[in-house]
Design a protein around this motif. Structure first.
Motif, PDB file in Angstrom:
ATOM      1  N   SER A   8       8.811  46.580 -41.757  1.00  0.00           N
ATOM      2  CA  SER A   8       7.536  46.189 -40.846  1.00  0.00           C
ATOM      3  C   SER A   8       7.117  44.797 -40.919  1.00  0.00           C
ATOM      4  CB  SER A   8       6.423  47.353 -40.795  1.00  0.00           C
ATOM      5  OG  SER A   8       6.037  47.308 -42.164  1.00  0.00           O
ATOM      6  N   ASN A   9       7.092  44.284 -42.160  1.00  0.00           N
ATOM      7  CA  ASN A   9       6.428  42.905 -42.364  1.00  0.00           C
ATOM      8  C   ASN A   9       7.669  41.950 -42.411  1.00  0.00           C
ATOM      9  OD1 ASN A   9       3.795  44.071 -42.926  1.00  0.00           O
ATOM     10  ND2 ASN A   9       4.403  44.633 -44.846  1.00  0.00           N
ATOM     11  N   LYS A  10       8.840  42.300 -42.073  1.00  0.00           N
ATOM     12  CA  LYS A  10       9.938  41.091 -42.175  1.00  0.00           C
ATOM     13  C   LYS A  10       9.884  40.681 -40.842  1.00  0.00           C
ATOM     14  CE  LYS A  10      12.811  43.146 -45.833  1.00  0.00           C
ATOM     15  NZ  LYS A  10      12.624  41.816 -46.613  1.00  0.00           N
ATOM     16  N   LYS A  11      10.242  39.022 -40.749  1.00  0.00           N
ATOM     17  CA  LYS A  11      10.215  38.584 -39.301  1.00  0.00           C
ATOM     18  C   LYS A  11      11.260  37.490 -39.593  1.00  0.00           C
ATOM     19  CE  LYS A  11       5.849  38.903 -37.413  1.00  0.00           C
ATOM     20  NZ  LYS A  11       4.510  38.429 -36.841  1.00  0.00           N
ATOM     21  N   SER A  12      12.059  37.067 -38.608  1.00  0.00           N
ATOM     22  CA  SER A  12      13.239  36.262 -38.792  1.00  0.00           C
ATOM     23  C   SER A  12      14.282  36.537 -39.903  1.00  0.00           C
ATOM     24  CB  SER A  12      12.775  34.753 -39.157  1.00  0.00           C
ATOM     25  OG  SER A  12      11.989  34.384 -37.952  1.00  0.00           O
ATOM     26  N   PHE A  13      14.555  37.754 -39.848  1.00  0.00           N
ATOM     27  CA  PHE A  13      15.491  38.526 -40.839  1.00  0.00           C
ATOM     28  C   PHE A  13      16.429  39.360 -40.354  1.00  0.00           C
ATOM     29  CE2 PHE A  13      16.448  42.277 -43.599  1.00  0.00           C
ATOM     30  CZ  PHE A  13      16.586  41.770 -44.632  1.00  0.00           C
ATOM     31  N   PHE A  14      17.693  39.365 -40.950  1.00  0.00           N
ATOM     32  CA  PHE A  14      19.039  40.085 -40.523  1.00  0.00           C
ATOM     33  C   PHE A  14      19.589  40.562 -41.899  1.00  0.00           C
ATOM     34  CE2 PHE A  14      21.120  36.607 -42.272  1.00  0.00           C
ATOM     35  CZ  PHE A  14      22.393  36.913 -42.812  1.00  0.00           C
ATOM     36  N   GLU A  15      20.105  41.780 -41.505  1.00  0.00           N
ATOM     37  CA  GLU A  15      20.843  42.710 -42.758  1.00  0.00           C
ATOM     38  C   GLU A  15      22.043  43.151 -42.049  1.00  0.00           C
ATOM     39  OE1 GLU A  15      19.681  44.866 -46.686  1.00  0.00           O
ATOM     40  OE2 GLU A  15      18.347  45.061 -44.878  1.00  0.00           O
ATOM     41  N   ASP A  37      13.440  39.183 -35.056  1.00  0.00           N
ATOM     42  CA  ASP A  37      13.184  37.917 -34.757  1.00  0.00           C
ATOM     43  C   ASP A  37      11.817  37.449 -35.495  1.00  0.00           C
ATOM     44  OD1 ASP A  37      10.954  38.754 -32.936  1.00  0.00           O
ATOM     45  OD2 ASP A  37      12.553  38.243 -30.949  1.00  0.00           O
ATOM     46  N   LYS A  38      11.292  36.085 -35.085  1.00  0.00           N
ATOM     47  CA  LYS A  38      10.153  35.604 -35.526  1.00  0.00           C
ATOM     48  C   LYS A  38       9.215  36.018 -34.991  1.00  0.00           C
ATOM     49  CE  LYS A  38      10.021  32.020 -31.786  1.00  0.00           C
ATOM     50  NZ  LYS A  38       9.977  30.491 -31.784  1.00  0.00           N
ATOM     51  N   LYS A 161      18.136  34.987 -43.403  1.00  0.00           N
ATOM     52  CA  LYS A 161      17.218  34.389 -42.132  1.00  0.00           C
ATOM     53  C   LYS A 161      18.585  34.078 -41.047  1.00  0.00           C
ATOM     54  CE  LYS A 161      14.153  30.886 -40.424  1.00  0.00           C
ATOM     55  NZ  LYS A 161      13.304  29.776 -40.906  1.00  0.00           N
ATOM     56  N   SER A 162      19.305  33.267 -41.736  1.00  0.00           N
ATOM     57  CA  SER A 162      20.346  32.918 -40.865  1.00  0.00           C
ATOM     58  C   SER A 162      21.738  32.801 -41.364  1.00  0.00           C
ATOM     59  CB  SER A 162      19.988  31.537 -40.182  1.00  0.00           C
ATOM     60  OG  SER A 162      19.052  31.323 -39.597  1.00  0.00           O
ATOM     61  N   GLY A 254      17.803  32.395 -37.371  1.00  0.00           N
ATOM     62  CA  GLY A 254      16.270  32.817 -37.423  1.00  0.00           C
ATOM     63  C   GLY A 254      16.149  34.307 -37.049  1.00  0.00           C
ATOM     64  N   GLY A 255      17.256  35.265 -37.220  1.00  0.00           N
ATOM     65  CA  GLY A 255      16.989  36.603 -37.251  1.00  0.00           C
ATOM     66  C   GLY A 255      17.254  37.159 -35.920  1.00  0.00           C
TER      67      GLY A 255
END
Length: 294
Positions: A8-15, A37-38, A161-162, A254-255
């Motif tokens: 929930s606190n993550k932004k601009s993140f991928f996994e 995304d951001k 992030k990217s 950037g996620g």
């Protein structure tokens, strides 16, 4: 399963995770993952890539859950784990149902990222989950049944992030009459305000792993769409790509999954590995997986 509030606190993140299987003349990889995304907008996806085509299926984030301790990823009715896959993919373009089991997983002894695994702010972190395993089971793809017996599998993951702005990645564990497992990645790495070309490589041959990486002194002699040459001390790896007909995939920036890259899941390649001037092996494969982004 991991509580989705952990994201929930993550932004601009991928996994994302990469589950590849090769059998006969065919190859298919499933890439389950999530993107945030951001602005915090979240969704899940499954990408599918074969020798001839690729697909991207988008899911609501609520359809995603994960257990990290056993690596069990669930996206709606699809399950991805180190034990195998249960697939129920339905879209307007492709329908895949089936069950695959994994056995005899071979892993590496230490994190492929080395000391860089300790830095949480890396743009992209890479992990190898299985260098090699045996795949058995059945798939039904658009009403065509495929039986996989003693296929070869590979699993890795990426998060951050990217994807790097430019990079090379090659992986191969399918050679005639020889057991070898090879993965190399070379990329532009932003780090603490500057940028450098980083390399991670694992070569498993005759039950011995050779690690050639930035953190243990590797030198990148050359790399491009035709292959690479890297050296560390008395060891040298040369790879030549002889055939390259890639399929389109989406990659994070950037996620967000807004960047197009191309991967050949199964191409011809030659691998030469030397200790000083002595050739350790000279191997050819028609099933190397390759990405090159300039």
């Amino acid at each position: 399963m991991k509580n989705k509030n952990s994201y929930s606190n993550k932004k601009s993140f991928f996994e994302g995770w990469y589950f590849k299987q090769q059998f006969g003349d065919d190859s298919i990889a499933f890439i389950p993952g999530i993107n945030i995304d951001k602005n915090g907008l979240r969704y899940a996806f499954i990408q599918v890539i074969t020798n001839k085509e690729s697909y991207n299926i988008k899911y609501d984030f609520k359809d995603f859950s994960i257990s990290y301790d056993k690596l069990t990823i669930k996206i709606r009715d699809n399950i991805f784990s180190k034990k195998g896959l249960i697939l129920n993919i339905v879209s307007s373009e492709i329908k895949i149902k089936g069950k695959l089991s994994y056995d005899n997983i071979i892993t590496i002894k230490s994190d492929i990222m080395g000391p860089f695994a300790l830095f949480p702010f890396m743009e992209c972190s890479h992990g190898i989950i299985s260098l090699h395993h045996i795949v058995n089971g059945k798939l039904n793809i658009n009403n065509e049944e495929i039986i996989i017996k003693d296929g070869i599998g590979y699993i890795e993951k990426d998060s951050g992030k990217s994807f790097p702005k430019s990079y090379l990645w090659i992986q191969c564990n399918s050679f005639k009459n020889t057991k070898a497992n090879i993965m190399v990645s070379i990329a532009d790495i932003p780090f603490l305000g500057f940028e450098f070309k980083g390399c991670i490589a694992s070569i498993l041959y005759k039950e011995k792993e050779y690690r050639l990486a930035t953190y243990n002194g590797v030198k990148i002699i050359n790399y491009n769409e035709n292959g690479l040459i890297i050296k560390r001390g008395k060891y040298k790896l040369e790879i030549e790509i002889n055939e390259n007909y890639p399929q389109k995939l989406l990659a994070p920036d950037g996620g967000k999954m807004i960047r197009t890259i191309y991967e050949n899941i199964s191409c011809k390649a030659r691998f030469k590995f030397y200790k000083k001037d002595k050739l350790i092996f000279n191997l050819e494969s028609e099933k190397a997986s390759f990405e090159y982004v300039k």
